[in-house]
Design a protein around this motif. Sequence first.
Motif, PDB file in Angstrom:
ATOM      1  N   GLY A  74      42.300  22.821  46.715  1.00  0.00           N
ATOM      2  CA  GLY A  74      43.729  22.825  46.969  1.00  0.00           C
ATOM      3  C   GLY A  74      44.406  24.181  46.886  1.00  0.00           C
ATOM      4  O   GLY A  74      45.587  24.308  47.176  1.00  0.00           O
ATOM      5  N   ASN A  75      43.641  25.222  46.476  1.00  0.00           N
ATOM      6  CA  ASN A  75      44.228  26.558  46.389  1.00  0.00           C
ATOM      7  C   ASN A  75      43.727  27.438  47.533  1.00  0.00           C
ATOM      8  O   ASN A  75      42.572  27.336  47.933  1.00  0.00           O
ATOM      9  CB  ASN A  75      43.859  27.228  45.063  1.00  0.00           C
ATOM     10  N   VAL A  76      44.604  28.301  48.017  1.00  0.00           N
ATOM     11  CA  VAL A  76      44.198  29.212  49.088  1.00  0.00           C
ATOM     12  C   VAL A  76      43.136  30.171  48.551  1.00  0.00           C
ATOM     13  O   VAL A  76      43.312  30.783  47.495  1.00  0.00           O
ATOM     14  CB  VAL A  76      45.418  30.016  49.606  1.00  0.00           C
ATOM     15  N   LEU A  77      42.019  30.271  49.268  1.00  0.00           N
ATOM     16  CA  LEU A  77      40.866  31.032  48.789  1.00  0.00           C
ATOM     17  C   LEU A  77      41.235  32.465  48.426  1.00  0.00           C
ATOM     18  O   LEU A  77      40.803  33.004  47.405  1.00  0.00           O
ATOM     19  CB  LEU A  77      39.767  31.022  49.861  1.00  0.00           C
ATOM     20  N   GLU A  78      42.066  33.107  49.273  1.00  0.00           N
ATOM     21  CA  GLU A  78      42.421  34.516  49.034  1.00  0.00           C
ATOM     22  C   GLU A  78      43.143  34.721  47.703  1.00  0.00           C
ATOM     23  O   GLU A  78      43.062  35.788  47.112  1.00  0.00           O
ATOM     24  CB  GLU A  78      43.316  35.067  50.162  1.00  0.00           C
ATOM     25  N   SER A  79      43.847  33.673  47.250  1.00  0.00           N
ATOM     26  CA  SER A  79      44.668  33.856  46.052  1.00  0.00           C
ATOM     27  C   SER A  79      43.874  33.605  44.768  1.00  0.00           C
ATOM     28  O   SER A  79      44.369  33.845  43.669  1.00  0.00           O
ATOM     29  CB  SER A  79      45.870  32.910  46.092  1.00  0.00           C
ATOM     30  N   ILE A  80      42.629  33.119  44.893  1.00  0.00           N
ATOM     31  CA  ILE A  80      41.843  32.821  43.694  1.00  0.00           C
ATOM     32  C   ILE A  80      41.165  34.100  43.216  1.00  0.00           C
ATOM     33  O   ILE A  80      40.529  34.795  43.999  1.00  0.00           O
ATOM     34  CB  ILE A  80      40.763  31.754  44.007  1.00  0.00           C
ATOM     35  N   ASN A  81      41.322  34.437  41.920  1.00  0.00           N
ATOM     36  CA  ASN A  81      40.677  35.670  41.451  1.00  0.00           C
ATOM     37  C   ASN A  81      39.174  35.469  41.259  1.00  0.00           C
ATOM     38  O   ASN A  81      38.670  34.354  41.204  1.00  0.00           O
ATOM     39  CB  ASN A  81      41.373  36.230  40.202  1.00  0.00           C
ATOM     40  N   THR A  82      38.469  36.617  41.170  1.00  0.00           N
ATOM     41  CA  THR A  82      37.005  36.594  41.198  1.00  0.00           C
ATOM     42  C   THR A  82      36.413  35.697  40.121  1.00  0.00           C
ATOM     43  O   THR A  82      35.470  34.958  40.370  1.00  0.00           O
ATOM     44  CB  THR A  82      36.461  38.026  41.021  1.00  0.00           C
ATOM     45  N   LEU A  83      36.982  35.757  38.910  1.00  0.00           N
ATOM     46  CA  LEU A  83      36.414  34.991  37.802  1.00  0.00           C
ATOM     47  C   LEU A  83      36.643  33.488  37.989  1.00  0.00           C
ATOM     48  O   LEU A  83      35.742  32.683  37.757  1.00  0.00           O
ATOM     49  CB  LEU A  83      37.008  35.471  36.477  1.00  0.00           C
ATOM     50  N   ASP A  84      37.842  33.111  38.445  1.00  0.00           N
ATOM     51  CA  ASP A  84      38.109  31.688  38.682  1.00  0.00           C
ATOM     52  C   ASP A  84      37.246  31.163  39.818  1.00  0.00           C
ATOM     53  O   ASP A  84      36.753  30.033  39.772  1.00  0.00           O
ATOM     54  CB  ASP A  84      39.596  31.475  39.018  1.00  0.00           C
TER      55      ASP A  84
END
Lengths: 264, 342
Positions: A74-84
Amino acid sequence: MNIDTKNIILKAENLSIGYKTKKAKFIVASNINFELQQGQLIGLVGANGIGKSTLLRTLIKVQPTLSGSILLNGNVLESINTLDLAKQLSIVLTEPLSSKNLTVYELVALGRHPYTNWIGNLTKNDADVINNALDLVNISGLKDKRCYELSDGQLQKVMLARALAQDTDIIVLDEPTTHLDMYHKAYILKLLQKLTKETGKTILFSSHEIDLAIQLCDSMIVMKADKVIYNAPCNLISSGVFESLFPKDLIAFDSKTGSFRVNK
Amino acid sequence: MSKQKTYYSQFLLLLVVLILCFFINLSLGSVSIPLKSIFGSLFGSLENNTWEIIIIDYRLPKAITAILVGSGLGISGLLMQTLFRNPLAGPFVLGISSGASLGVALVILGSGLFGGLLTTVLISKWSIVIASSLGSFLVLMAVIAVSSKVRDTMAILIIGLMFGSITAAVVSVLSYFSSAEQLQQYIFWGFGSLSNLSWQDLLIFFGIYTIGIILSIASIKGLNSLLLGDNYAKSLGLNLKQNRLILILATSLIAGTITAFAGPIAFIGLAIPHLTRQIFKTSNHKILLPAVFLFGAIVMLICDSIAQIPGSDYTLPINAITALIGAPVVIWLLVRQRKMIF
């Protein structure tokens, strides 16, 4: 969040993939739409050079999207940080390991990195997850072997166990069956199917083993020069998608057996 | 049932050997001092004043320098080998030491160009340290900048060698225009020496070295995930850019200060990580890092003891000894094992 969207792990909407340089965009494929559900095995097939790897690289955030969007949980891939991202998506690539001097256990333990402390100490829980991952792919007996001692098939299982130890919702594998013999090809794909059923993880893999994928996958992404189709294998066969997958001069698809035959 | 192998016995053995080498190093030299008197002078119960001065003001700082230099070069070699995923990497091959040399050459040889009063200010120890660290940092940044464009790690090594050639060329141009005294000063610096450090210098050296070591220890987890390759490391949640910058910073701080204080010491940075891997047979940096530390310190102490030529007044350039003793050992080990563990 309603139940429908909760079960969708990875979703692509009007996605265009390709390469961007300063001067121009080079589009490999566009108008890609799919919704990958929890616990499904999804095969990605298509001819050489059609853009399977580009699509996978875009989905694992190695390469930026050209347009459209990818949603992970449900989250936009670009907005997810590397660790998450590391806690939601794990990968098995075709590129060789930099160092094969690690033991199987050490390598699988690296999968726990997103969860361990600053120096990477393994807790009891980490050790349980690692041992469980080793058991799931039947390589507990190999855990003290070094990676350079393994066959290609064994190494592929080890890399899969590492991805499992990372404990993510989805595992993406780029051509996990290359360099393997016919038995091990079937073995690995069957293992992937078993894992989706037993662990409830979503597994997406690209492969050239179209006949095996048809038999084992819950749904498939078929990449063709003009469009990308996402559907269940039986629907894909009845709508005649596979007939036009390759040039017709050498091989033809037999919809009765679900496999390709060489023209006599 | 954790299967992480521990190496307590090996570490204990290395530690004992290190302490042994340390005291042997203290006792050997142009004047041979028995071990009993060494303990005496270290713990204050003196009976021979000359010996105490030799130990406290000369041999002790030299032995500590040897430990810092050996361990530091070994660790910076280890960091580079993992970062570039290449067993050939090391401070020397990547041009880091040549960068440091260039910085020092500019200060020692180039000071003639500024002339007069400035000369004495410029050739202080501090300016050499800063110039050498800056030189190594700049070369490493250049190598990294190029390596982000070139994906082939072999090409990066060749680029590092090219930087080495360029700095060597600049140094020879500079030396052509320098006076004989300046040239001599530079050449003596190039031989490498562990014995020029006062206690005050040692304090500065130790301070910068410690920062580098702390940065290295902080990167252990990242180093381990880099063993899988960049893409896997990133998929494990590693911030590649930040991690790379920290590794480069650590290496240039360590290798830069070592080169500044002790001269460009060859071989150790490349060889120690390999020798360590032959003994510990692991790629896990949690074990490798302390092992390389101990091993590098031991080898450097041994090399220094040999360079003194016990019982004579001569001291050989340490740089020659490290290569003469060490290179055959590496060749022998690799031929015997027939395989490079990496």
